[in-house]
Every structure is written in structure tokens, then in C-alpha cells.
Scaffold this motif. Structure first.
Motif, short mmCIF file in Angstrom:
data_model
loop_
_atom_site.label_atom_id
_atom_site.label_comp_id
_atom_site.label_asym_id
_atom_site.label_seq_id
_atom_site.Cartn_x
_atom_site.Cartn_y
_atom_site.Cartn_z
N ASN A 197 118.53 -0.85 71.33
CA ASN A 197 119.70 -1.38 70.63
C ASN A 197 120.25 -2.62 71.33
N ALA A 198 120.25 -2.58 72.67
CA ALA A 198 120.73 -3.73 73.44
C ALA A 198 119.78 -4.92 73.27
N MET A 199 118.48 -4.65 73.22
CA MET A 199 117.51 -5.72 72.99
C MET A 199 117.67 -6.32 71.60
N PHE A 200 117.89 -5.47 70.61
CA PHE A 200 118.10 -5.97 69.25
C PHE A 200 119.34 -6.87 69.21
N GLU A 201 120.38 -6.45 69.93
CA GLU A 201 121.61 -7.25 70.01
C GLU A 201 121.32 -8.61 70.65
N LYS A 202 120.52 -8.60 71.68
CA LYS A 202 120.16 -9.85 72.37
C LYS A 202 119.48 -10.82 71.40
N TYR A 203 118.54 -10.32 70.61
CA TYR A 203 117.82 -11.18 69.67
C TYR A 203 118.70 -11.56 68.48
N GLU A 204 119.59 -10.68 68.10
CA GLU A 204 120.49 -10.96 66.98
C GLU A 204 121.31 -12.22 67.25
N ARG A 205 121.63 -12.44 68.50
CA ARG A 205 122.46 -13.59 68.86
C ARG A 205 121.74 -14.92 68.67
N SER A 206 120.41 -14.86 68.58
CA SER A 206 119.65 -16.09 68.38
C SER A 206 119.47 -16.42 66.90
N CYS A 207 119.96 -15.53 66.04
CA CYS A 207 119.85 -15.77 64.60
C CYS A 207 120.76 -16.92 64.18
N ILE A 208 120.20 -17.84 63.44
CA ILE A 208 121.00 -18.95 62.92
C ILE A 208 121.67 -18.53 61.61
N ASP A 209 120.88 -17.97 60.73
CA ASP A 209 121.41 -17.47 59.47
C ASP A 209 121.51 -15.95 59.56
N LYS A 210 122.72 -15.46 59.75
CA LYS A 210 122.92 -14.02 59.95
C LYS A 210 122.55 -13.20 58.72
N ASN A 211 122.58 -13.83 57.55
CA ASN A 211 122.27 -13.11 56.31
C ASN A 211 120.77 -12.95 56.10
N ASP A 212 119.99 -13.78 56.77
CA ASP A 212 118.54 -13.73 56.57
C ASP A 212 117.83 -13.62 57.92
N CYS A 213 118.39 -12.79 58.77
CA CYS A 213 117.84 -12.68 60.12
C CYS A 213 118.16 -11.30 60.67
N SER A 214 117.25 -10.76 61.44
CA SER A 214 117.45 -9.44 62.03
C SER A 214 117.02 -9.48 63.49
N GLY A 215 117.92 -9.05 64.38
CA GLY A 215 117.57 -8.99 65.79
C GLY A 215 116.41 -8.05 66.03
N LYS A 216 116.38 -6.96 65.28
CA LYS A 216 115.30 -5.99 65.41
C LYS A 216 113.97 -6.62 65.02
N LYS A 217 113.97 -7.37 63.93
CA LYS A 217 112.74 -8.02 63.47
C LYS A 217 112.27 -9.07 64.48
N LEU A 218 113.20 -9.86 64.99
CA LEU A 218 112.84 -10.88 65.98
C LEU A 218 112.28 -10.25 67.25
N TYR A 219 112.86 -9.13 67.62
CA TYR A 219 112.36 -8.42 68.80
C TYR A 219 110.91 -7.99 68.58
N TYR A 220 110.64 -7.41 67.43
CA TYR A 220 109.29 -6.94 67.14
C TYR A 220 108.28 -8.09 67.01
N LEU A 221 108.76 -9.26 66.59
CA LEU A 221 107.87 -10.40 66.42
C LEU A 221 107.53 -11.08 67.75
N ASP A 222 108.33 -10.81 68.76
CA ASP A 222 108.11 -11.45 70.06
C ASP A 222 107.09 -10.65 70.87
N LYS A 223 105.88 -11.18 70.97
CA LYS A 223 104.82 -10.45 71.66
C LYS A 223 105.06 -10.34 73.16
N ASN A 224 106.01 -11.10 73.68
CA ASN A 224 106.35 -10.99 75.10
C ASN A 224 106.94 -9.63 75.44
N ASN A 225 107.38 -8.91 74.41
CA ASN A 225 107.95 -7.58 74.64
C ASN A 225 106.88 -6.49 74.69
N SER A 226 105.65 -6.86 74.40
CA SER A 226 104.57 -5.87 74.29
C SER A 226 104.38 -5.08 75.58
#
Length: 263
Positions: A180-209
């Protein structure tokens, strides 16, 4: 002349009220301190038996947590009045950690007792220091701290606490909080809050693998070690399986994204 006498009387009355109030406050503070000391010594008698030096420091930290809780009725956690209390609580917590053996995980239990409500691991109506309201630097420090605790739980030992039946549940709760904290971290990088998800960005970042795979291993090792002694085994098993499924889905989504890029 009468005005001067009246002013003196008013001043005397005000001074009397001030001193009476000061005495009442001092009495209440003294009562809280005495009751807190008595309660902590009684509640943690067993924990004092093995590593008294470490436990004494943790108990001192707990005293300040209680003072914070008392003051919290009138002030939020981020109020300036809280700062010296938090400083003392943090200091004694760190001192307690220093006196523990390297393989001890007692400090994780103390961490939960001291900080879970403050940072929002459990419900709290005061969100002033909840992880969602921390600045980016403090949020990252908290994320790293949680990850480190998850990594130690399957392999460490409890020196003082007798809570083996709760360790797997604690692991799962910490892993939930980590994500949840990681999702929050990525959520803050969203430019368009209506079309962006911190959870999705987290999953898309392969550095988290890498860390994802590590948490998968930690949870499996923790499960193998603690499940037989866990309270409410069916509930814990269900939560564990759900968490593993989420982690496996992350790997699947990561693989799919790589394939889509290559096509």
C-alpha cells in the motif's frame, strides 16, 4: 482607591486560579506517570526476565507512546507539542534495538506496539502522520523499514515475547502495508489522477521485480516456519494464499508487458 483595591483583588484571584490550575495539571501529570509506570511494569514482567536492559529501553519508549496517546486527545500527532515526546520515544526505541542480539525480532513487536496506529497500519482517525501524508523522503524511509522487517521475520528469534502464534499474521499485515505504501509512492507520480493508478505503475516498473521475488520467498519461509503455531489458521492460510496470488499475478503481468513490448 477602591479601584486599586479591586484590581489587587482581581490579580490575587487570577493568581490563585492560575496556581490552582497548575497544581491540578501537575497532579494529573504525576498520576498519569505513576499509573503508566505501574501498568508497564505489570504488563511486561515476563519480557523483563531475559534481556532487562533492552526491555527497559522499550518500556521507556512505551511510556512516551502512552503520553502521546493522552495528549492526542487534544492535539494531532504532527502538533509541535508532540515533537519532544516523539523524539524521546524514537530515542529509547533505537536504544532498545541496540541491546538486542542480531537475530532478535523482538524490536518488530515493539515497533508495532509503538507505531502501527501512528503510521496507519491500523485504523486511526488522525491521519496527520499516516503514510499517505508523509513527504516522499519519510515515506521511502518507512517503506525501507517495513521491507527490512518483513525480511527478518522468517529467520529471527523472539528473545522476550511469547507471540509465535501471531508472527505470520504480523508478516502478512506488514506486507500489505508495504505494498500500500509503494502504491502511494507511485500514485504521487501520476500526472492525470483520473487516468492513473499507483498500483498499476508499481506493477509496470520492472525494477520492483527483485524485491517482489524476495517478499515471495520471505512469506513462504515465514509460512513454513510459523503456520503450525498460528492462531486462526484457516484465516491466516486464506490471507497468505491471497497474498501469494497477488505476487504471482505481478510476475505474470510483468511477463505479459515484456511480450507486448517485443511484439
Amino acid at each position: 482607591m477602591k479601584n486599586k483595591i479591586n484590581k489587587k483583588r482581581i490579580i490575587k484571584i487570577l493568581l490563585g486560579l492560575f496556581f490552582a490550575l497548575a497544581i491540578i495539571i501537575a497532579f494529573n501529570v504525576a498520576t498519569i506517570i505513576i499509573q503508566t509506570n505501574h501498568s508497564l511494569q505489570k504488563d511486561y514482567t515476563h519480557e523483563m526476565t531475559k534481556n532487562s536492559q533492552s526491555t527497559q529501553e522499550f518500556i521507556k519508549a512505551m511510556k512516551y507512546k502512552i503520553y502521546i496517546s493522552k495528549l492526542h486527545k487534544y492535539a494531532s500527532y504532527d502538533n509541535f507539542l508532540m515533537k519532544p515526546l516523539f523524539a524521546k520515544m524514537n530515542y529509547h526505541f533505537e536504544k532498545g534495538k541496540e541491546n538486542l542480539p542480531k537475530d532478535s525480532i523482538d524490536d518488530i513487536i515493539w515497533w508495532r506496539l509503538l507505531y502501527d496506529v501512528i503510521y496507519g497500519l491500523v485504523y486511526n482517525d488522525d491521519k496527520s502522520m499516516q503514510y499517505t501524508n508523509l513527504n516522499s523522503e519519510k515515506l521511502q524511509i518507512l517503506i525501507d523499514e517495513i521491507y527490512e522487517m518483513i525480511g527478518r521475520l522468517p529467520y529471527g528469534n523472539l528473545e522476550n515475547f511469547q507471540m509465535q502464534d501471531s508472527l505470520l499474521e504480523i508478516m502478512l499485515n506488514l506486507s500489505d502495508f508495504y505494498f500500500n505504501a509503494m502504491f502511494e509512492k507511485y500514485e504521487r507520480s501520476c500526472i492525470d489522477k483520473n487516468d492513473c493508478s499507483g498500483k498499476k505503475l508499481y506493477y509496470l516498473d520492472k525494477n520492483n521485480s527483485h524485491k517482489h521475488e524476495k517478499i515471495y520467498i520471505y512469506l513462504k519461509d515465514g509460512y513454513d516456519r510459523y503456520i503450525q503455531n498460528s492462531a486462526m489458521q484457516n484465516i491466516i492460510k486464506s490471507k497468505y494464499n491471497q497474498k501469494l496470488l497477488e505476487i504471482i499475478n505481478f510476475k505474470f503481468n510483468e511477463t505479459q508487458n515484456e511480450r507486448n513490448k517485443n511484439e
